[in-house]
Design a protein around this motif. Structure first.
Motif, short mmCIF file in Angstrom:
data_model
loop_
_atom_site.label_atom_id
_atom_site.label_comp_id
_atom_site.label_asym_id
_atom_site.label_seq_id
_atom_site.Cartn_x
_atom_site.Cartn_y
_atom_site.Cartn_z
N THR A 35 0.84 -1.20 0.00
CA THR A 35 0.00 0.00 0.00
C THR A 35 0.87 1.25 0.00
OG1 THR A 35 -1.74 -1.20 1.13
CG2 THR A 35 -1.82 1.19 1.28
N LYS A 36 1.93 1.19 0.79
CA LYS A 36 2.85 2.32 0.86
C LYS A 36 3.55 2.53 -0.50
CE LYS A 36 6.77 3.75 3.54
NZ LYS A 36 7.97 3.04 3.96
N GLU A 37 3.92 1.43 -1.11
CA GLU A 37 4.58 1.51 -2.42
C GLU A 37 3.64 2.16 -3.44
OE1 GLU A 37 5.14 -2.25 -4.47
OE2 GLU A 37 7.14 -1.67 -5.10
N PHE A 38 2.37 1.74 -3.41
CA PHE A 38 1.42 2.29 -4.38
C PHE A 38 1.12 3.75 -4.08
CE2 PHE A 38 -2.97 2.76 -6.16
CZ PHE A 38 -2.57 2.79 -7.48
N ALA A 39 1.07 4.11 -2.80
CA ALA A 39 0.87 5.51 -2.44
C ALA A 39 1.98 6.35 -3.07
CB ALA A 39 0.86 5.67 -0.92
N ARG A 94 3.84 10.04 -7.40
CA ARG A 94 4.66 10.30 -8.59
C ARG A 94 3.79 10.64 -9.79
NH1 ARG A 94 7.33 4.75 -8.15
NH2 ARG A 94 8.01 4.99 -10.30
N ARG A 95 2.62 10.02 -9.90
CA ARG A 95 1.71 10.32 -11.00
C ARG A 95 1.13 11.73 -10.83
NH1 ARG A 95 0.32 11.78 -15.07
NH2 ARG A 95 -1.72 11.52 -16.04
N LEU A 96 0.69 12.04 -9.61
CA LEU A 96 0.05 13.34 -9.38
C LEU A 96 1.06 14.47 -9.56
CD1 LEU A 96 -2.20 12.44 -6.29
CD2 LEU A 96 -2.98 12.93 -8.63
N GLN A 153 3.19 5.50 -18.21
CA GLN A 153 4.08 4.81 -17.28
C GLN A 153 3.34 4.37 -16.02
OE1 GLN A 153 6.78 8.10 -17.09
NE2 GLN A 153 8.41 7.01 -18.15
N PHE A 154 2.34 5.16 -15.67
CA PHE A 154 1.57 4.85 -14.46
C PHE A 154 0.65 3.65 -14.68
CE2 PHE A 154 -2.21 6.11 -11.70
CZ PHE A 154 -1.62 5.70 -10.51
N ARG A 155 0.20 3.51 -15.94
CA ARG A 155 -0.81 2.51 -16.27
C ARG A 155 -0.51 1.11 -15.73
NH1 ARG A 155 -2.10 -0.84 -20.45
NH2 ARG A 155 -4.34 -1.09 -20.79
N PRO A 156 0.65 0.51 -16.08
CA PRO A 156 0.89 -0.86 -15.59
C PRO A 156 1.00 -0.92 -14.07
CG PRO A 156 2.86 0.03 -16.64
CD PRO A 156 1.75 0.99 -16.94
N LEU A 157 1.43 0.17 -13.46
CA LEU A 157 1.56 0.17 -12.00
C LEU A 157 0.20 0.23 -11.35
CD1 LEU A 157 4.51 2.71 -11.72
CD2 LEU A 157 4.62 0.24 -11.94
N LYS A 217 -11.66 9.37 -6.62
CA LYS A 217 -10.62 10.33 -7.02
C LYS A 217 -9.25 9.69 -6.82
CE LYS A 217 -13.10 14.48 -5.56
NZ LYS A 217 -13.97 13.83 -4.53
N LEU A 218 -8.38 9.89 -7.79
CA LEU A 218 -7.05 9.28 -7.70
C LEU A 218 -6.34 9.69 -6.41
CD1 LEU A 218 -4.95 7.49 -9.03
CD2 LEU A 218 -4.09 9.49 -10.25
N ALA A 219 -6.50 10.95 -6.04
CA ALA A 219 -5.80 11.44 -4.84
C ALA A 219 -6.28 10.71 -3.59
CB ALA A 219 -6.01 12.94 -4.70
N ASP A 220 -7.49 10.16 -3.62
CA ASP A 220 -8.02 9.44 -2.46
C ASP A 220 -7.56 7.98 -2.39
OD1 ASP A 220 -9.46 11.59 -1.45
OD2 ASP A 220 -11.30 11.06 -2.54
N MET A 221 -7.01 7.48 -3.48
CA MET A 221 -6.68 6.04 -3.54
C MET A 221 -5.79 5.58 -2.39
SD MET A 221 -8.04 4.47 -6.26
CE MET A 221 -8.88 4.98 -7.77
N PRO A 222 -4.67 6.28 -2.11
CA PRO A 222 -3.83 5.79 -1.02
C PRO A 222 -4.58 5.70 0.32
CG PRO A 222 -2.62 7.36 -2.35
CD PRO A 222 -4.06 7.42 -2.81
N ALA A 223 -5.42 6.70 0.59
CA ALA A 223 -6.16 6.67 1.86
C ALA A 223 -7.14 5.49 1.88
CB ALA A 223 -6.92 7.99 2.05
#
Lengths: 551, 169
Positions: free
Chosen positions: A16-20, A25-27, A35-39, A97-103
């Motif tokens: 989860t931390k890695e994806f955050a 990096r995308r934002l 580049q973000f797509r496969p991740l 929202k993408l910005a909410d994903m890590p939370a």
């Protein structure tokens, strides 16, 4: 249920931390969308027509009430107050929202959930019979093996960049409720005459634009060899699967092009080289994982189930509900309850936050704290006392969840279609809604009997139309939505790919065409007990085509 | 492309020779086609020999010769092409290859830990963000693993569990 230990927790937290970090990096613009797509795909994040979509893994469709409440909570706070249960036993949120994903992922991790490998060209979330551990006809519980395979396939260093996605399904009953023959690997857990458990292993099934029924590579593989055998299949596929054309990259094409015999030989050769080594699952480990899936502490109940019997006599609505939505349980006095997410006129598979909360409450109070997601986009309480069903039913009525249509024509599978999906050619959900309205009369549905109707909005077949008794495929014809009908498909142990009936129908015509097919069946069936599929197999397509195109 | 090995960028002692080029006296890497054409001559050289496989090439016809190579380079034309991971696995597990396995081409930083686990020990990568991440040491990935892999040392083995299941680094 499986419970995370410290190791599993650490795995998900680190991921989860890695994806955050990747989202950051995308934002910030460091990563391009390309580049973000496969991740993001490895973490279950899609970019759909209107927004990012998050697909959350529900391993083999099993949830606790705490987890379901968390999903409801996320829907309420981050989405539009509902979630969509999918044919892969997962849950999708469509308006994140993408910005909410890590939370969101951090909150999911709190309840032992994540979105790892729900997309991307890797081994996807493993699915299993949604009645596992409960159904009266079960030979052995498939969940421990689904869990063992889930662990083995999580961030697999060798198999995370496969030619294409890879789906594994496991069943533990001869009656196949997991559609194993249309999976990349389908496993049937069975017992031999010595009382040992093993697997029949099917390879190379799939739907999409080239539907294929899997080939059985072996009829009985000792259970402790299953990881080595899967490893062998994956290695052959990773090395030999086509990478020149993404539409020919699934293992089904490799099996088709190599032929069953050559594929079996290649897998057996690789298996022989690794068999009996590190991937052998030791008996104590099998026992350790099985212990997580021990039967719940069943409550004492009167096997005559007096409350259940009396309620059926007194209330015809309840009787019809019990007849359709309750399946025999292995424990006397218990039943397996299907909660339909297919109300008349509703989008198949959607549940609101309050509905999820209600089902979580019911599971906690009456259902040993377990909920399942079925690949038919319904929810299941696998262990309920029959005598508690009248009370459960009353609560489901309050929540708009008491639709007594399990297995009937309005229990429709439909993909999200053009309302959400970038791949779709046509809308699916509105067609499902109109069909369910046309057949809303429950007496008529019950007269029609068992009938699986499945709708896909494009050839990728997420709505499983190839294996619908009646399948509907949305196509684009010069900018207009058209719908092809397929007939005679089946996703069970008698697996068959439906045959195209003929030219497609416009959006205005399609509901009437389905009705014509159904009326033809009603006219031609030998007895009310002969269901649609049986009648189709006896009659063939001709009378249906005549009714659709000639009459 | 910069070369990364054992946690740092290092200079490359190897030269990659075109098929028609005369080899120098030092360590040289040749294609599979050239090796098959001039096997005996190449093996008679008094310098380390490396092999580079392009995507789609495999060990057919050279299985018996793999241990003659001091280095095998596997080409990754696109980061999505995962064949090299299985080839590296086979080199380590099946052929007992203990020389250097190098990944050459398009690698995202999030793949570095997978490559190292699959048996690679050097990376010659083109992706700029990956090069920056390698330089910053920001390529660790998830430290707990659910599978056996080429880089396992087998140091932990909880009673009764799969010996490789609980490995953490």
């Amino acid at each position: 249920m499986y419970r995370y230990d410290e190791f599993d927790h650490r795995f998900v937290m680190e991921r989860t931390k890695e994806f955050a970090g990747q989202v950051t990096r995308r934002l910030s613009g460091e990563l391009s969308e390309e580049q973000f797509r496969p991740l993001r795909l490895m973490n279950g994040v899609y970019l759909q027509l209107h927004a990012y979509m998050l697909r959350i893994a529900i391993p083999y469709g099993t949830l606790s009430s705490r987890q379901l409440r968390k999903l409801a909570d996320i829907a309420r706070r981050y989405d539009r107050d509902y979630g969509h249960f999918t044919t892969r036993q997962n849950l999708q949120f469509n308006w994140i929202k993408l910005a909410d994903m890590p939370a969101i992922l951090a909150e999911l991790a709190e309840v032992e959930m994540h979105a790892i490998q729900t997309s991307g060209n890797c081994i996807r979330n493993v699915t299993a019979d949604h009645f596992a551990g409960a159904a009266a006809d079960e030979i052995a519980d498939p969940r421990p093996w689904a869990e063992i395979i889930r662990q083995w396939s999580s961030l697999h260093p060798e198999f995370s960049f496969l030619p294409r996605k890879f789906k594994v399904a496991v069943t533990g009953a001869a009656k196949d409720r997991a559609a194993i023959q249309v999976h990349d690997i389908g496993l049937e857990l069975k017992r031999n005459d010595k009382g040992e458990n093993g697997f029949a292993v099917w390879v190379g099934g799939g739907q999409g634009r080239t539907p294929m029924i899997a080939k059985k590579l072996t009829d009985f593989l000792p259970e402790s060899d299953i990881l080595a055998y899967c490893d062998a299949i994956l290695r052959v596929y990773n090395l030999e699967g086509r990478r020149d054309n993404k539409y020919k990259a699934r293992i089904k094409i490799l099996v088709h092009e190599m032929g069953e015999e050559e594929m079996r030989a290649a897998v057996e050769k690789e298996f022989a080289a690794i068999r009996g080594k590190t991937l052998t699952v030791p008996a104590p480990e099998i026992a350790r994982i099985n212990a997580y899936f021990a039967p719940p502490a069943y409550q004492l109940c009167d096997p005559a189930t007096p409350v259940f019997v009396a309620a059926q006599a007194a209330d015809s609505q309840f009787r019809m509900f019990a007849e359709r939505n309750v399946t025999p349980h292995k424990q006397p006095g218990y039943g397996v309850l299907t909660i339909s997410l297919k109300p008349v006129g509703g989008p198949p598979g959607d549940a609101t936050s309050s509905q999820m909360d209600r089902i979580a409450d019911l599971a906690e109070r009456y259902g040993h704290d377990e909920i399942r997601v079925s690949h038919e986009q319904n929810l299941v309480l696998p262990h309920v006392r029959l005598d508690d069903l009248p009370a459960i039913h009353a609560s489901l009525i309050e929540g708009g969840l008491a639709t007594a249509n399990a297995g009937l024509i309005t229990d429709i599978i439909a993909c999200p279609g053009l309302d959400y999906c970038t791949l779709a050619n046509a809308r699916s959900i509105p067609v499902a809604q109109r069909i369910s309205e046309r057949f809303a009369d429950i007496a008529r549905q019950r007269d029609i009997g068992d009938l699986k109707l499945k709708i896909s909005g494009c050839i990728n077949a997420c709505g499983h139309h190839h294996v619908g008794h009646i399948g509907i495929l949305g196509v684009d014809r010069k900018g207009e939505e058209f719908y092809q009908i397929t007939l005679g498909g089946s996703g069970d142990e008698t697996c068959a790919i439906g045959e195209i009936a003929g030219r497609g129908f416009s959006s205005d015509e399609i509901v009437g065409a389905v009705e014509t097919v159904v009326d033809t069946y009603l006219k031609l069936r030998q007895t009310p007990q002969e269901d649609f599929l049986a009648a189709y197999r006896r009659l063939g397509s001709a009378p249906f085509q005549e009714a659709l195109y000639v009459a | 492309m910069p070369l990364y090995r054992n946690g740092q960028f290092v200079s490359d002692d190897w030269s990659f020779a075109d098929d028609n080029e005369i080899l120098g006296a030092g360590p040289s890497v040749v294609s599979k086609a050239r090796f098959l054409q001039d096997r005996d001559g190449l093996l008679a050289r008094n310098a380390p020999l490396g092999l580079v496989l392009q995507a789609g090439e495999n060990f057919t016809d050279i299985e018996e010769d793999l241990l003659h190579f001091a280095m095998i380079v596997l080409t990754l034309p696109k980061f999505t092409d995962g064949r090299a991971y299985s080839l590296a696995y086979l080199l380590r597990d099946r052929y007992d290859f203990s020389g250097e396995i190098r990944a050459r081409g398009d690698v995202l930083r999030d793949q570095v830990s997978f490559l190292l686990r699959a048996g690679f020990d050097s990376l010659e990568v083109s992706n700029e963000p990956t090069i920056r991440a390698l330089a910053a040491g920001d390529v660790k990935g998830v430290s707990v693993r659910y599978q056996p892999a080429a880089d396992d040392t087998g140091d932990t083995s909880p009673e009764g569990a799969r010996p490789w299941l609980r490995l953490a680094r």
